[in-house]
Design a protein around this motif. Structure first.
Motif, mmCIF file in Angstrom:
data_model
loop_
_atom_site.group_PDB
_atom_site.id
_atom_site.type_symbol
_atom_site.label_atom_id
_atom_site.label_comp_id
_atom_site.label_asym_id
_atom_site.label_seq_id
_atom_site.Cartn_x
_atom_site.Cartn_y
_atom_site.Cartn_z
ATOM 1 N N ASN A 1 0.789 -1.220 0.000
ATOM 2 C CA ASN A 1 0.000 0.000 0.000
ATOM 3 C C ASN A 1 0.825 1.276 0.000
ATOM 4 N N ARG A 2 2.099 1.173 0.392
ATOM 5 C CA ARG A 2 2.923 2.388 0.446
ATOM 6 C C ARG A 2 3.460 2.675 -0.946
ATOM 7 N N ARG A 3 2.854 3.641 -1.598
ATOM 8 C CA ARG A 3 3.285 3.933 -2.968
ATOM 9 C C ARG A 3 3.494 5.422 -3.117
ATOM 10 N N VAL A 4 4.414 5.767 -3.987
ATOM 11 C CA VAL A 4 4.613 7.182 -4.268
ATOM 12 C C VAL A 4 4.966 7.342 -5.747
ATOM 13 N N SER B 1 -5.408 2.654 -2.581
ATOM 14 C CA SER B 1 -4.827 3.844 -1.956
ATOM 15 C C SER B 1 -4.427 4.836 -3.039
ATOM 16 N N VAL B 2 -4.773 6.115 -2.824
ATOM 17 C CA VAL B 2 -4.383 7.133 -3.809
ATOM 18 C C VAL B 2 -2.941 7.515 -3.518
ATOM 19 N N PRO B 3 -2.044 7.328 -4.490
ATOM 20 C CA PRO B 3 -0.652 7.686 -4.223
ATOM 21 C C PRO B 3 -0.460 9.196 -4.280
ATOM 22 N N CYS B 4 0.550 9.692 -3.577
ATOM 23 C CA CYS B 4 0.899 11.111 -3.652
ATOM 24 C C CYS B 4 1.892 11.299 -4.802
ATOM 25 N N LEU B 5 1.798 12.417 -5.481
ATOM 26 C CA LEU B 5 2.756 12.727 -6.549
ATOM 27 C C LEU B 5 3.738 13.774 -6.027
ATOM 28 N N VAL B 6 5.031 13.426 -6.043
ATOM 29 C CA VAL B 6 6.054 14.421 -5.717
ATOM 30 C C VAL B 6 6.605 14.924 -7.039
ATOM 31 N N LEU B 7 6.381 16.194 -7.307
ATOM 32 C CA LEU B 7 6.837 16.719 -8.594
ATOM 33 C C LEU B 7 7.858 17.825 -8.379
ATOM 34 N N ASP B 8 8.788 17.935 -9.313
ATOM 35 C CA ASP B 8 9.759 19.027 -9.237
ATOM 36 C C ASP B 8 9.000 20.353 -9.292
ATOM 37 N N MET B 9 9.512 21.335 -8.559
ATOM 38 C CA MET B 9 8.842 22.636 -8.500
ATOM 39 C C MET B 9 8.700 23.286 -9.887
ATOM 40 N N HIS B 10 9.605 22.937 -10.820
ATOM 41 C CA HIS B 10 9.506 23.538 -12.156
ATOM 42 C C HIS B 10 8.341 22.988 -12.994
ATOM 43 N N TRP B 11 7.711 21.906 -12.532
ATOM 44 C CA TRP B 11 6.559 21.369 -13.295
ATOM 45 C C TRP B 11 5.293 22.125 -12.908
ATOM 46 N N ILE C 1 1.832 20.840 -14.183
ATOM 47 C CA ILE C 1 1.449 19.452 -13.874
ATOM 48 C C ILE C 1 0.565 19.377 -12.628
ATOM 49 N N ASN C 2 0.802 20.305 -11.693
ATOM 50 C CA ASN C 2 0.046 20.277 -10.440
ATOM 51 C C ASN C 2 -1.477 20.310 -10.668
ATOM 52 N N PRO C 3 -1.972 21.246 -11.513
ATOM 53 C CA PRO C 3 -3.426 21.290 -11.715
ATOM 54 C C PRO C 3 -3.980 19.976 -12.290
ATOM 55 N N ILE C 4 -3.163 19.282 -13.087
ATOM 56 C CA ILE C 4 -3.635 18.029 -13.680
ATOM 57 C C ILE C 4 -3.794 16.971 -12.597
ATOM 58 N N ALA C 5 -2.808 16.918 -11.709
ATOM 59 C CA ALA C 5 -2.885 15.947 -10.616
ATOM 60 C C ALA C 5 -4.126 16.231 -9.778
ATOM 61 N N LYS C 6 -4.355 17.524 -9.501
ATOM 62 C CA LYS C 6 -5.529 17.915 -8.697
ATOM 63 C C LYS C 6 -6.808 17.421 -9.353
ATOM 64 N N LEU C 7 -6.882 17.654 -10.660
ATOM 65 C CA LEU C 7 -8.067 17.265 -11.431
ATOM 66 C C LEU C 7 -8.344 15.769 -11.302
ATOM 67 N N LEU C 8 -7.282 14.991 -11.218
ATOM 68 C CA LEU C 8 -7.437 13.532 -11.134
ATOM 69 C C LEU C 8 -7.469 13.046 -9.681
ATOM 70 N N GLY C 9 -7.526 14.002 -8.744
ATOM 71 C CA GLY C 9 -7.679 13.636 -7.327
ATOM 72 C C GLY C 9 -6.397 13.163 -6.669
ATOM 73 N N VAL C 10 -5.254 13.524 -7.233
ATOM 74 C CA VAL C 10 -3.975 13.069 -6.665
ATOM 75 C C VAL C 10 -3.340 14.202 -5.861
#
Ligand code: UDP
Length: 479
Positions: A8-11, A110-120, A123-132
């Protein structure tokens, strides 16, 4: 670790495809893997070779098509344009890939968390849209991030860009101990830069927190300011590459690499071994390691002065000269001045790429002439190695300020370079009492960093807090 918990521990991780951003993200992956997270890494086609997926058989890699071309110049404006193009072009393919990953059966528990580089920033709004949920990784210092965030205000107040030479020495009141000359240069296209820093900061603000490759020991006050200004938790987990990753071996060896991969790895190891053997033949603290990172490109005149200054110093040196280290010169041999090889025969070694962290940890290294990229700065301090700092762009001028005037573990040597000055700087660092004092302070700081990553140390606790946050996102994870 119970099988169920591991499962279950995924990232999910999405590094920005520059070497100085890939390395810390992979180190973060290893830290999280050592805490029993399974790791999925998205990576662009751009610079895919820099990530060496075959070295990490236990991670899952997903390629994102990007349709961008290689950099033709590493000027700040070109690098910025590339960052924007990557954001524009990766949005749709990333959305499709993330949706695909989320639709896979075993992700649903389990919904995994996305760690993204600050320069992306797109990408953040897309993750939000998909509930991540998202966290951002900042691969520079806390001070430089404070500087980025303050940039639009400094621009509005007319402090940047500076209009006269004398203004460069003025203190930036909002950001002690920075002077105008320590700030990122606004360049030819101020609008593009300002737009970019606003988007980057917004990316951080809309995430759950910032993971940052620094430590309280180096930047306590800067981290406090950052958390206040962004109203976000900052996980100062650095130096990431020094954490003791007990389970890492298991993480990287549970699948066998192919024979072709093994041959490639062998060839790389051979080159690295030659560097290390060369260092083995030198007395402790006698060699200057010289490298300006993966992007910086020098003016040919500066490069020639650098070469002759090194030769005239008569100090042993190990110098990384990449294709592209000198503007418009692709072949290393064409970059070196005539007669240089002969003049430095027996004292100098030139390589096209070096295993930098191993080199800095070698007992023969006594100093590092660096461009002060943040990774290089941290890697040097983590080994107690003092520096000569020649910054080129972005956060490198600010990092230089901290190295030379705050931690006092190095000296500044700005372009344009001149061989006499180069020779004196190299001798000062490598042979004088002054250099020895910088080395002693670097060793003190190294000791503090080493405490930070021990159990109960501040960076170790920051990793605990980060893991706690990741687990809290889905109650099933902590079962
Ligand atoms: N690096 C390396 N070998 C080299 C040159 C660089 O391993 O010959 C690594 C270095 O250890 C660091 C990264 O590449 O982790 C460069 O990052 P940095 O932030 O210092 O500079 P950038 O390349 O982003 O300007």
């Amino acid at each position: 670790m119970a099988e169920k918990t591991m499962k279950n521990r995924r990232v999910l991780l999405f590094p920005f495809p520059f070497q100085g951003h890939i390395n810390p993200m992979l180190e973060l992956a290893a830290v999280l893997r050592s805490r029993s997270f399974s790791v999925t890494i998205f990576h662009t086609e751009y610079n895919y070779e820099a990530i060496h997926p075959s070295k990490y058989p236990s991670y899952r890699f997903i390629t994102i098509p990007d349709r961008v071309s290689k950099l033709t110049s590493s000027s700040q404006d070109h690098v910025l344009s590339l960052i924007c193009a990557l954001n524009d072009n990766c949005t749709t393919p990333f959305r499709e890939s993330l949706a695909q990953v989320l639709s896979e059966g075993d992700w649903k528990s389990s919904v995994p968390c996305l760690v993204l580089d600050m320069h992306w920033y797109k990408i953040n709004p897309i993750a939000k849209l998909l509930g991540v949920p998202t966290l951002v990784l900042r691969t520079g210092s806390a001070a430089s991030l404070n500087g980025f965030i303050t940039l639009p205000a400094l621009y509005r107040k007319g402090i940047l860009p500076s209009k006269a030479e004398w203004e460069l020495e003025l203190a930036v009141e909002e950001l002690p101990p920075m002077r105008v000359r320590d700030m990122i240069a606004v360049g030819n296209d101020p609008e593009q830069l300002l737009n970019f820093v606003v988007l980057d900061a917004e990316n951080a603000r809309t995430s759950l927190g910032i993971i940052i490759n620094t430590s309280q020991a180096m930047e306590g006050a800067e981290l406090d300011k950052l958390q206040r200004d962004l109203a976000l938790p900052a996980f100062a987990v650095g130096p990431l590459h020094k954490h003791d990753m007990i389970n890492l071996e298991a993480a990287t060896t549970n699948t066998s690499p192919s024979s072709c991969t093994l041959k490639l790895l062998d060839r790389e190891r051979d080159q690295d071994r030659l560097c290390m053997e060369w260092l083995d033949s030198h007395p402790p603290k006698s060699v200057l390691y010289v490298s300006f990172g993966s992007l910086a490109s020098m003016d040919p005149k500066d490069f020639t002065e650098m070469a002759w200054g090194l030769a005239d110093s008569s100090q042993p040196f190990l110098w990384v000269v990449r294709s592209g280290s000198v503007e418009s010169v692709l072949r290393v041999e064409l970059a070196l001045p005539d007669g240089f090889r002969n003049a430095t025969h027996g004292i100098g070694k030139i390589v096209e790429w070096a295993p930098q962290r191993d080199i800095l940890a070698h007992r023969a290294i006594g100093g590092f002439w660096t461009h002060c990229g943040w990774n290089s700065t941290v890697e040097s301090i983590a080994e107690g190695i003092p520096m000569i700092c020649t910054p080129f762009f972005s956060d490198q001028m600010g990092n230089t300020r901290y190295v030379s005037d705050v931690w006092k573990v190095g000296l500044e040597l700005r372009t344009p370079l001149e061989r006499g000055k180069v020779e004196r700087s190299v001798r000062r660092l490598m042979t004088t009492e002054d250099g020895e004092e910088m080395r002693a302070r670097a060793r003190d700081l190294q000791g503090m960093l080493s405490e930070c990553i021990q159990k109960e140390g501040c960076s170790y606790k920051a990793v605990d807090d980060l893991v706690g946050l990741l687990l809290s996102l889905s109650p099933s994870l902590s079962e």
